[in-house]
Design an enzyme around this catalytic site. Structure first.
Site, short mmCIF file in Angstrom:
data_model
loop_
_atom_site.label_atom_id
_atom_site.label_comp_id
_atom_site.label_asym_id
_atom_site.label_seq_id
_atom_site.Cartn_x
_atom_site.Cartn_y
_atom_site.Cartn_z
N GLY A 1 0.79 -1.22 0.00
CA GLY A 1 0.00 0.00 0.00
C GLY A 1 0.82 1.27 0.00
N SER A 2 0.70 2.10 -1.01
CA SER A 2 1.59 3.24 -1.14
C SER A 2 1.12 4.14 -2.29
CB SER A 2 3.01 2.74 -1.40
OG SER A 2 2.99 1.67 -2.32
N ARG A 3 2.01 5.08 -2.72
CA ARG A 3 1.66 5.95 -3.84
C ARG A 3 2.91 6.30 -4.62
NH1 ARG A 3 -0.67 11.38 -1.43
NH2 ARG A 3 -0.26 12.38 -3.44
#
Length: 220
Positions: free
Chosen positions: A184-186
């Site tokens: 989970g990240s960007r």
């Protein structure tokens, strides 16, 4: 050179997790039976889908095209100051949830002019402040047209490891594997002003398979 390690369509980084969960599944099955082993089996299956690393053909050639560097949803498009190159830029942010492919890909072919790692916090990656306060790795790419593109891998709430395969001085290939972020990240991409966008806010995008934008000096 870009690192391309993958086995059976799974990123190399995932195999220690997958094998460990499978081993624990087998051990619990032998010692306590099927039902006690189910949680580990589910974790094994989750790891298999999380670390998948599909081979994707590039889209139809586009002069000055910038590829999507990450799978996920476009959560921000805004004109900002690029904090790494100190220039006005268009920032496009892509949020990856735990069900997205987490392999990041090089948006333009060219020279890696700089790589910077910043330790930081682990806020929810969907929040705007995550871009500048979370743990992150920034990559400065200079395209074959001489345009500067900054790609930033940003850790998220549960992401605790950012992997970048490129180093300063490397020659990056279009759509090559840039790195990987766990859980989970960007990814933020800073483009020169005047770039022609090919995505809109809220779009679901796929890394290496579609165009994010066209650099300004190459537009028809």
């Amino acid at each position: 050179m870009n690192r391309k390690a993958r086995i059976l369509g799974i990123a190399l980084e995932g195999w220690p997790f997958i094998l460990a969960f499978l081993a624990l599944t087998a051990l619990l099955w032998c010692l306590a039976g099927l039902w006690w082993s189910l949680p580990m089996l589910l974790l094994s299956l989750f790891s298999l889908q999380f670390f998948r690393d599909p081979q994707r053909p590039l889209p139809e050639a586009l002069a000055g095209g910038v590829l999507c560097p990450a799978d996920g949803r476009v959560i921000a498009i805004e004109q900002v100051e690029d904090p790494y190159l100190q220039r006005p830029a268009i920032k496009i942010s892509i949020f990856m949830n735990v069900f997205d492919v987490h392999v990041n890909r090089t948006p333009v072919a060219g020279l890696v002019r700089g790589v910077w790692y910043f330790p930081g916090r682990f806020f929810n990656a969907a929040l705007a402040k995550a871009s500048l306060e979370n743990e992150r790795n920034a990559l400065w790419l200079q395209s074959e047209f001489g345009q500067d593109v900054t790609v930033v891998q940003v850790a998220g709430l549960v992401a605790r490891r950012i992997l970048c395969y490129l180093r300063q001085g490397d020659v990056a290939e279009l759509g090559g594997r840039l790195g990987f972020i766990r859980f989970g990240s960007r990814v933020d991409t800073y483009l020169p002003l005047g770039s022609q966008l090919r995505v809109s806010l809220g779009d679901k995008v796929r890394s290496g398979a579609q165009w994010l934008a066209v650099l300004p000096e190459t537009q028809a």
